[in-house]
Design a protein around this motif. Structure first.
Motif, PDB file in Angstrom:
ATOM      1  N   TRP A 156      -2.258  -0.678  -3.352  1.00  0.00           N
ATOM      2  CA  TRP A 156      -2.996   0.560  -3.134  1.00  0.00           C
ATOM      3  C   TRP A 156      -2.111   1.759  -3.450  1.00  0.00           C
ATOM      4  CZ3 TRP A 156      -5.848   0.448   2.291  1.00  0.00           C
ATOM      5  CH2 TRP A 156      -6.781  -0.605   2.303  1.00  0.00           C
ATOM      6  N   LEU A 157      -2.754   2.847  -3.836  1.00  0.00           N
ATOM      7  CA  LEU A 157      -2.078   4.143  -3.922  1.00  0.00           C
ATOM      8  C   LEU A 157      -3.031   5.194  -3.381  1.00  0.00           C
ATOM      9  CD1 LEU A 157       0.142   6.097  -4.640  1.00  0.00           C
ATOM     10  CD2 LEU A 157      -0.698   6.126  -7.012  1.00  0.00           C
ATOM     11  N   ARG A 158      -2.629   5.831  -2.276  1.00  0.00           N
ATOM     12  CA  ARG A 158      -3.434   6.869  -1.637  1.00  0.00           C
ATOM     13  C   ARG A 158      -2.723   8.207  -1.764  1.00  0.00           C
ATOM     14  NH1 ARG A 158      -6.970  10.168  -0.446  1.00  0.00           N
ATOM     15  NH2 ARG A 158      -7.763  10.457   1.679  1.00  0.00           N
ATOM     16  N   GLN A 159      -3.441   9.185  -2.298  1.00  0.00           N
ATOM     17  CA  GLN A 159      -2.878  10.507  -2.555  1.00  0.00           C
ATOM     18  C   GLN A 159      -3.242  11.492  -1.438  1.00  0.00           C
ATOM     19  OE1 GLN A 159      -5.069  12.728  -5.503  1.00  0.00           O
ATOM     20  NE2 GLN A 159      -3.202  13.650  -6.335  1.00  0.00           N
ATOM     21  N   TYR A 160      -2.259  12.343  -1.076  1.00  0.00           N
ATOM     22  CA  TYR A 160      -2.514  13.452  -0.159  1.00  0.00           C
ATOM     23  C   TYR A 160      -2.026  14.750  -0.793  1.00  0.00           C
ATOM     24  CZ  TYR A 160      -3.102   9.713   3.268  1.00  0.00           C
ATOM     25  OH  TYR A 160      -3.523   8.578   3.922  1.00  0.00           O
ATOM     26  N   PHE A 161      -2.543  15.865  -0.318  1.00  0.00           N
ATOM     27  CA  PHE A 161      -2.112  17.174  -0.804  1.00  0.00           C
ATOM     28  C   PHE A 161      -1.247  17.825   0.269  1.00  0.00           C
ATOM     29  CE2 PHE A 161      -6.306  16.925  -3.201  1.00  0.00           C
ATOM     30  CZ  PHE A 161      -5.698  16.548  -4.390  1.00  0.00           C
ATOM     31  N   GLN A 162      -0.100  17.216   0.541  1.00  0.00           N
ATOM     32  CA  GLN A 162       0.824  17.752   1.530  1.00  0.00           C
ATOM     33  C   GLN A 162       2.228  17.797   0.929  1.00  0.00           C
ATOM     34  OE1 GLN A 162       0.421  17.039   5.590  1.00  0.00           O
ATOM     35  NE2 GLN A 162      -1.747  16.500   5.513  1.00  0.00           N
ATOM     36  N   SER A 163       3.203  18.159   1.742  1.00  0.00           N
ATOM     37  CA  SER A 163       4.584  18.250   1.296  1.00  0.00           C
ATOM     38  C   SER A 163       5.329  16.982   1.713  1.00  0.00           C
ATOM     39  CB  SER A 163       5.239  19.503   1.884  1.00  0.00           C
ATOM     40  OG  SER A 163       6.541  19.668   1.374  1.00  0.00           O
ATOM     41  N   ALA A 190       0.858  -1.182   0.000  1.00  0.00           N
ATOM     42  CA  ALA A 190       0.000   0.000   0.000  1.00  0.00           C
ATOM     43  C   ALA A 190       0.897   1.236   0.000  1.00  0.00           C
ATOM     44  CB  ALA A 190      -0.917   0.014   1.225  1.00  0.00           C
ATOM     45  N   ILE A 191       0.811   2.015  -1.071  1.00  0.00           N
ATOM     46  CA  ILE A 191       1.675   3.182  -1.256  1.00  0.00           C
ATOM     47  C   ILE A 191       0.896   4.441  -0.888  1.00  0.00           C
ATOM     48  CG2 ILE A 191       3.005   4.505  -2.951  1.00  0.00           C
ATOM     49  CD1 ILE A 191       3.082   1.777  -4.574  1.00  0.00           C
ATOM     50  N   PHE A 192       1.525   5.317  -0.116  1.00  0.00           N
ATOM     51  CA  PHE A 192       0.927   6.578   0.300  1.00  0.00           C
ATOM     52  C   PHE A 192       1.885   7.699  -0.093  1.00  0.00           C
ATOM     53  CE2 PHE A 192      -0.795   3.201   2.778  1.00  0.00           C
ATOM     54  CZ  PHE A 192      -2.119   3.541   3.040  1.00  0.00           C
ATOM     55  N   GLU A 249      -6.645   4.714  -4.938  1.00  0.00           N
ATOM     56  CA  GLU A 249      -6.670   3.657  -5.949  1.00  0.00           C
ATOM     57  C   GLU A 249      -6.437   2.303  -5.284  1.00  0.00           C
ATOM     58  OE1 GLU A 249      -3.773   4.541  -8.974  1.00  0.00           O
ATOM     59  OE2 GLU A 249      -4.093   6.700  -8.765  1.00  0.00           O
ATOM     60  N   ARG A 250      -7.294   1.350  -5.628  1.00  0.00           N
ATOM     61  CA  ARG A 250      -7.134  -0.019  -5.147  1.00  0.00           C
ATOM     62  C   ARG A 250      -7.061  -0.952  -6.350  1.00  0.00           C
ATOM     63  NH1 ARG A 250     -11.124  -1.569  -0.230  1.00  0.00           N
ATOM     64  NH2 ARG A 250      -9.907  -3.473  -0.502  1.00  0.00           N
ATOM     65  N   TYR A 251      -5.999  -1.743  -6.415  1.00  0.00           N
ATOM     66  CA  TYR A 251      -5.814  -2.690  -7.516  1.00  0.00           C
ATOM     67  C   TYR A 251      -6.027  -4.098  -6.970  1.00  0.00           C
ATOM     68  CZ  TYR A 251      -4.324   1.406  -9.923  1.00  0.00           C
ATOM     69  OH  TYR A 251      -4.315   2.668 -10.481  1.00  0.00           O
ATOM     70  N   THR A 252      -6.985  -4.766  -7.567  1.00  0.00           N
ATOM     71  CA  THR A 252      -7.455  -6.056  -7.076  1.00  0.00           C
ATOM     72  C   THR A 252      -7.254  -7.133  -8.141  1.00  0.00           C
ATOM     73  OG1 THR A 252      -9.675  -5.540  -7.858  1.00  0.00           O
ATOM     74  CG2 THR A 252      -9.151  -4.931  -5.583  1.00  0.00           C
ATOM     75  N   GLY A 253      -7.789  -8.324  -7.869  1.00  0.00           N
ATOM     76  CA  GLY A 253      -7.599  -9.431  -8.799  1.00  0.00           C
ATOM     77  C   GLY A 253      -6.145  -9.823  -8.908  1.00  0.00           C
ATOM     78  N   CYS A 254      -5.389  -9.604  -7.846  1.00  0.00           N
ATOM     79  CA  CYS A 254      -3.951  -9.882  -7.856  1.00  0.00           C
ATOM     80  C   CYS A 254      -3.681 -11.314  -7.385  1.00  0.00           C
ATOM     81  CB  CYS A 254      -3.213  -8.896  -6.959  1.00  0.00           C
ATOM     82  SG  CYS A 254      -3.667  -7.159  -7.183  1.00  0.00           S
ATOM     83  N   ALA A 255      -2.544 -11.837  -7.766  1.00  0.00           N
ATOM     84  CA  ALA A 255      -2.183 -13.209  -7.409  1.00  0.00           C
ATOM     85  C   ALA A 255      -2.068 -13.353  -5.894  1.00  0.00           C
ATOM     86  CB  ALA A 255      -0.862 -13.596  -8.070  1.00  0.00           C
ATOM     87  N   GLY A 256      -2.457 -14.515  -5.415  1.00  0.00           N
ATOM     88  CA  GLY A 256      -2.312 -14.819  -4.003  1.00  0.00           C
ATOM     89  C   GLY A 256      -3.187 -14.006  -3.082  1.00  0.00           C
ATOM     90  N   GLY A 257      -4.235 -13.393  -3.626  1.00  0.00           N
ATOM     91  CA  GLY A 257      -5.120 -12.588  -2.803  1.00  0.00           C
ATOM     92  C   GLY A 257      -4.526 -11.258  -2.370  1.00  0.00           C
ATOM     93  N   THR A 258      -3.422 -10.848  -3.000  1.00  0.00           N
ATOM     94  CA  THR A 258      -2.785  -9.586  -2.647  1.00  0.00           C
ATOM     95  C   THR A 258      -3.535  -8.412  -3.272  1.00  0.00           C
ATOM     96  OG1 THR A 258      -1.278  -9.622  -4.548  1.00  0.00           O
ATOM     97  CG2 THR A 258      -0.537 -10.709  -2.513  1.00  0.00           C
TER      98      THR A 258
END
Length: 270
Positions: free
Chosen positions: A237-244, A183-185, A225-234
């Motif tokens: 994610w990519l969550r965006q913020y408006f910060q520095s 999960a990327i932030f 953003e959530r990306y699903t249908g991945c191998a092994g049930g993984t």
């Protein structure tokens, strides 16, 4: 004589049980709290640990939280708020210390085995669920979270980097032995690690995990953003913020902790 030998034998068995009782007790794990956040050492290296009071269950998750470059465990503990969050969400949190304050991101990183040692050291005394050991990091610590996923051998269930990019072109290769939930932030206005670094990492992990589906929603004007249908049930994610280039503050601080922890809860080891 036979009766005497029998009695002596029974006494020997009893003595054997009594003599091994302390060793057996030492092997049993505990959920005993630490006296606040304490420092523990492994060889010449150290980490800080907080085991909250009131933990319940046979075993609990462990979060390993990695500080940014040039920073330290104490500062990272304060900026993230993970310690009070752990107390209210029933898990243990550890804050390892990088050598000279900078994580090693190269192939054969000395820090990957160190973080495994941290997990093993805590698990040797406290009741840690081996399927729920997770890694989160900020900035250089976020990059080290990626490094951990690249080097994964099944020790860490999932990772969540914030404001850190995938250390491939500049530092090393990345060839995970399994499909790792990531999960990327990231903040759009980060002047140190531009946002395209986050999307590049997202694309790498999507490909690595073979994700086929996606769902994008908007939360307070920013993308999730959530990306699903991945191998092994993984998932990826990519969550965006408006910060520095800072740990999120205000409502975003609650958001990042809640989303990271939701991701970790959803993705234990198989």
């Amino acid at each position: 004589m036979n009766k005497l030998l029998k009695v002596l034998g029974m006494l020997g068995v009893a003595w054997g049980v009594l003599s091994t009782a302390p060793a057996m007790a030492q092997q049993a794990c505990s959920l005993e709290p630490t006296a606040g956040t304490v420092t523990r050492t492994i060889g010449s290296r150290s980490y800080t640990l907080n085991v909250p009071a009131g933990l319940v269950g046979g075993s609990v998750p462990l979060l390993i939280a990695l500080h940014g470059g040039g920073s330290n465990p104490s500062f990272h503990e304060n900026e993230t708020g993970w310690t009070p969050y752990a107390a209210s969400h029933n898990f243990i949190v550890a804050y390892p210390k990088a050598l000279n304050a900078w994580w090693d991101l190269t192939d054969n990183s000395v820090d990957t085995p160190f973080l495994k040692q941290v997990a093993a050291d805590i698990s040797s005394q406290w009741c840690v669920d081996p399927k729920r050991i997770h890694v989160a990091g900020f900035s250089r610590g976020g990059m080290m979270s990626h490094r951990v996923a690249c080097d994964d051998d099944g020790t860490f269930a999932s990772v969540a980097p914030y404001a850190g990019y995938l250390p491939t072109a500049e530092f090393a290769s990345c060839s995970p032995q399994r499909k790792v939930p990531v999960a990327i932030f990231h903040s759009t206005f980060d002047p140190i690690v531009p946002y395209f670094r986050a999307t590049a990492a997202r694309d790498f992990w999507k490909t690595n995990n073979g994700c086929t589906g996606s769902v994008t929603t908007t939360v307070n004007g920013s993308a999730f953003e959530r990306y699903t249908g991945c191998a092994g049930g993984t998932e990826v994610w990519l969550r965006q913020y408006f910060q520095s280039h800072n740990w999120p503050f205000g409502s975003d601080a609650d958001d990042i902790r809640n989303r990271m922890w939701a991701f970790f809860q959803a993705h234990p080891l198989p």
